[in-house]
Design an enzyme around this catalytic site. Structure first.
Site, PDB file in Angstrom:
ATOM      1  N   ILE A 269       7.895  12.751  -1.155  1.00 47.39           N
ATOM      2  CA  ILE A 269       7.435  11.417  -1.508  1.00 47.39           C
ATOM      3  C   ILE A 269       8.651  10.636  -1.971  1.00 47.39           C
ATOM      4  O   ILE A 269       9.477  11.139  -2.742  1.00 47.39           O
ATOM      5  CB  ILE A 269       6.341  11.474  -2.596  1.00 47.39           C
ATOM      6  CG1 ILE A 269       5.820  10.068  -2.942  1.00 47.39           C
ATOM      7  CG2 ILE A 269       6.825  12.193  -3.834  1.00 47.39           C
ATOM      8  CD1 ILE A 269       4.639  10.088  -3.910  1.00 47.39           C
ATOM      9  N   SER A 270       8.799   9.413  -1.520  1.00 46.26           N
ATOM     10  CA  SER A 270      10.026   8.655  -1.744  1.00 46.26           C
ATOM     11  C   SER A 270      10.231   8.283  -3.208  1.00 46.26           C
ATOM     12  O   SER A 270       9.290   8.167  -3.993  1.00 46.26           O
ATOM     13  CB  SER A 270      10.025   7.379  -0.900  1.00 46.26           C
ATOM     14  OG  SER A 270      10.050   7.670   0.468  1.00 46.26           O
TER      15      SER A 270
END
Length: 689
Positions: A72-73
């Protein structure tokens, strides 16, 4: 409100505070200005998009691992890309690379409809379930090849691609509406350039470069090819390289800088063969009033021995008379009595018997105390002998007992009043964190007024008490200050953020200043604490992102060039640490440092042990090279190698953080045992030396 919300309201309150802090500190303070983006980032619960063990890290500004080996960024890069996409209510949006579904959820709080394509079936299924659970019914997750876009819903007002491709897919450009925006990382290396493409007409486009980023490869027909034939330049593995999906890179030339930095370090480093040589190298700072010595862990023998040898040199040859350490004040008075030949003080429990006992009950500290005692015996004037002082705030119960014992001896009436005042804290003295929980749940500072009055009462009688025994009064006053600080510390720790950290370090620095004043105008101090307390926080992620300050920053502001901040580092070896708070000590294997860290660059310098001056005494070119933001490792009393990147690394600018850097390539755990009392019967330690 869900059933889970009702069941865990306190945890949800904490997460909401963390989310608000993330928006203010990680986003707003770093240039994200679109109010709709900030609002959306503040609404979407990032913890719902990661596994439960990682929920505590949800609002750190870092990528996190998710299923299928993906990530997840970083929150900042999500906000940055959404801001570049210029989303507005009513927009029709496409995301390529849905991953956990987090970015799609954020965009869905702004746009009318979001289609998010994910090639991993598992991720697509989980992401859709999360959107449904949160009630985000305007977000649709599709399992397909995202590089082909989604013609069924085109044209799009905005397209955001959360993976790096070798070029901008023509299909995606053609699915933009006129005036539409495409945000995509593009590049043929593991680093890409974040591009904004704007469709200005049926056949015309404009492009803008928005800096360097690192994303996982864009797999698909118009990316790096189909999964089975894809030939991306380098596999990006967050566990080994540190560059995970959605991480902003400081600059395009960062990779080159990291390659060259090891050569800069090798040329500027001053090797040493033993600790006497190290002490001689550190003697250049002997003209400072305060020398602060760090450590990269709380359980490495070489750090303790190195600090001890430097301290002994400063005491013996240069008149330093204060050794102030990251430890509790009442416990440290036992060691102080030993090294200065004073009567052993009465303390309610044995010195350093609470977690983490190994920090100050180990063979390295035992040997140092013996040598410091021997040095003090050569100093004829007792007032000139070096004392051993604790700076920390955790000793609430012991400090209350110490104040009461003092008043019993000098002023029994005052002791009776103090007992009444401190009675408020009596139920929480064995577990002070419970007081913070209770105070938060009731919504007011239950014991703030009584403990403050206890200190005020003590100070009102300062002159009378000083006349009886100045040192004893100073000790009692300090313990009263600790109780007051501890009451506030345990109360605000439940609110999270930087306040509890800042309170603790302010207390430690204030204690240092009071000890210096107490020991006379010519007093000089050596401070032992972790690198995270010693290095100037202004030039680390602590200060720049989290809003924290520390002893080193406060010392620099107060003493300017009359203080020296010296950090320590290691690549690998063993360390004494626990897996969780209040669990037994273990001897753990320290993983080799990451290549993209200052430790990794120090290892590549190829020198087993060295002293590196990084401050004003060093050449400008070296200082500039060492100011490049890189990762730095910090291992405390807890070490979790399985989540090392998330748990133990932060960004720093070494030459601005420290005046010098002491390096050991391989190190060993301190000489301590897992049981609470490793050195024989409590009543003999350390006096049984």
């Amino acid at each position: 409100m869900t059933a889970a919300d009702a069941k865990h309201p306190e945890e949800n309150d904490r997460l909401a505070r963390d989310r608000a802090f993330m928006v203010a500190r990680h986003l707003g303070a770093r240039g994200i200005t679109d109010p709709q983006v900030l609002r959306a980032m503040g609404e979407v619960p990032r913890e719902a998009f990661v596994s439960e063990p990682l929920a505590e890290f949800a609002y750190e500004d870092a990528p996190l691992p998710i299923e299928a080996g993906q990530t997840i960024s970083q929150p900042y890069i999500v906000a940055r890309m959404v801001e570049l996409a210029e989303l507005r209510p009513g927009d029709n949006v496409l995301e390529v690379g849905a991953g956990s579904g987090y970015a799609a959820a954020v965009m869905g709080r702004i746009a009318d409809k979001v289609y998010a394509i994910e090639r991993h079936e598992e991720l697509a299924r989980l992401a859709q379930a999360r959107e449904a659970k949160l009630g985000y019914d305007n977000v649709e997750i599709i399992c397909a090849d995202g590089t082909k876009g989604w013609t069924e819903a085109a044209p799009f007002d905005a397209i955001m691609v959360s993976a790096g491709g070798p070029k901008i897919p023509e299909t995606l450009k053609q699915q933009l509406a006129v005036g539409g925006r495409l945000v995509i990382p593009v590049g043929r290396d593991i680093h890409q350039t974040l591009m904004l493409v704007r469709r200005t007409g049926e056949d015309t486009f404009e492009q803008e470069d928005h800096g360097a980023v690192t994303f996982v490869p864009l797999i698909g027909e118009e990316g790096w090819g189909a999964p089975e034939t894809a030939k991306a330049p380098t596999k990006i593995d967050s566990a080994t390289t540190g560059y995970a999906n959605g991480l902003l890179i400081p600059s395009q030339h960062a990779k080159v800088v990291r390659t060259n930095l090891s050569h800069v370090i090798a040329d500027a480093a001053e090797p040493f063969g033993d600790l006497d040589e190290l002490a001689t190298l550190a003697e250049r700072f002997a003209n400072r009033r305060v020398v602060l010595l760090g450590e990269a862990t709380h359980g490495t023998a070489e750090f303790y021995d190195a600090r001890a040898r430097i301290t002994e040199m400063l005491v013996r040859k240069h008149g330093f008379n204060v050794v102030a350490v990251e430890a509790d004040w009442p416990d440290a008075t036992v060691y102080d009595a030993l090294v200065r030949g004073l009567p052993r003080p009465a303390v309610p429990t044995e010195a350093f018997s609470r977690f983490p006992a190994w920090m100050w009950r180990n063979g390295q500290v035992r040997d140092f105390l013996a040598r410091l005692e021997a040095i003090n015996e050569t100093i004829a004037d007792p007032d000139k002998r070096a004392g051993f002082y604790g700076l920390d705030v955790y000793s609430m119960a012991s400090s209350i007992e110490a104040v009461l014992n003092y008043l019993d001896g000098v002023d029994p009436d005052a002791a009776r009043i103090a007992r009444e005042r401190y009675g408020c804290l009596a139920p929480f003295r064995t577990e002070p964190a419970r007081y913070g929980h209770m105070a938060m749940s009731r919504g007011f500072a239950v014991c703030e007024t009584p403990v403050t009055k206890a200190l005020v009462d003590l100070l009102k009688n300062r002159l009378d008490y000083l006349a009886k025994d100045g040192d004893a009064f100073f000790d009692a006053e300090q313990n009263a200050r600790i109780v007051m600080a501890a009451e506030l510390y345990y109360r605000i720790m439940y609110y999270g953020g930087a306040r509890s950290w800042n309170l603790r370090d302010e207390h430690m620095f204030d204690t240092l200043e009071r000890v210096l004043a107490h020991r006379g105008s010519d007093s000089k101090a050596v401070v032992w604490a972790h690198n995270s307390h010693i290095g100037n926080a202004m030039f680390t992620e602590m200060g720049q992102v989290r809003g924290e300050h520390n002893i080193g920053q406060l010392a620099r502001a107060r003493f300017a060039d009359q203080c020296a901040l010296i950090g320590f580092g290691t690549d690998r070896g063993t360390v004494a640490a626990a897996s969780n708070w209040d669990e037994p000590m273990e001897v753990k294997r320290v993983r080799p440092a990451r290549d993209d860290s200052y430790e990794g660059r120090s290892r590549e310098a190829g020198i087993d042990a060295f002293f590196l001056e990084t401050g004003t005494g060093q050449k400008d070119s070296v200082r500039e090279a060492l100011a490049e933001p890189l990762l730095e490792r910090a291992i405390g009393v807890i070490y979790r190698p399985e989540t090392e990147l998330l748990s133990h690394y932060f960004q720093a600018e070494l030459s601005r953080q420290f005046d010098a850097w002491v390096w050991f390539t391989e190190t060993n755990a301190v000489d301590a045992r897992p049981q609470a009392h490793p050195h024989g019967p409590d009543e003999t330690y350390p006096f049984g030396l």
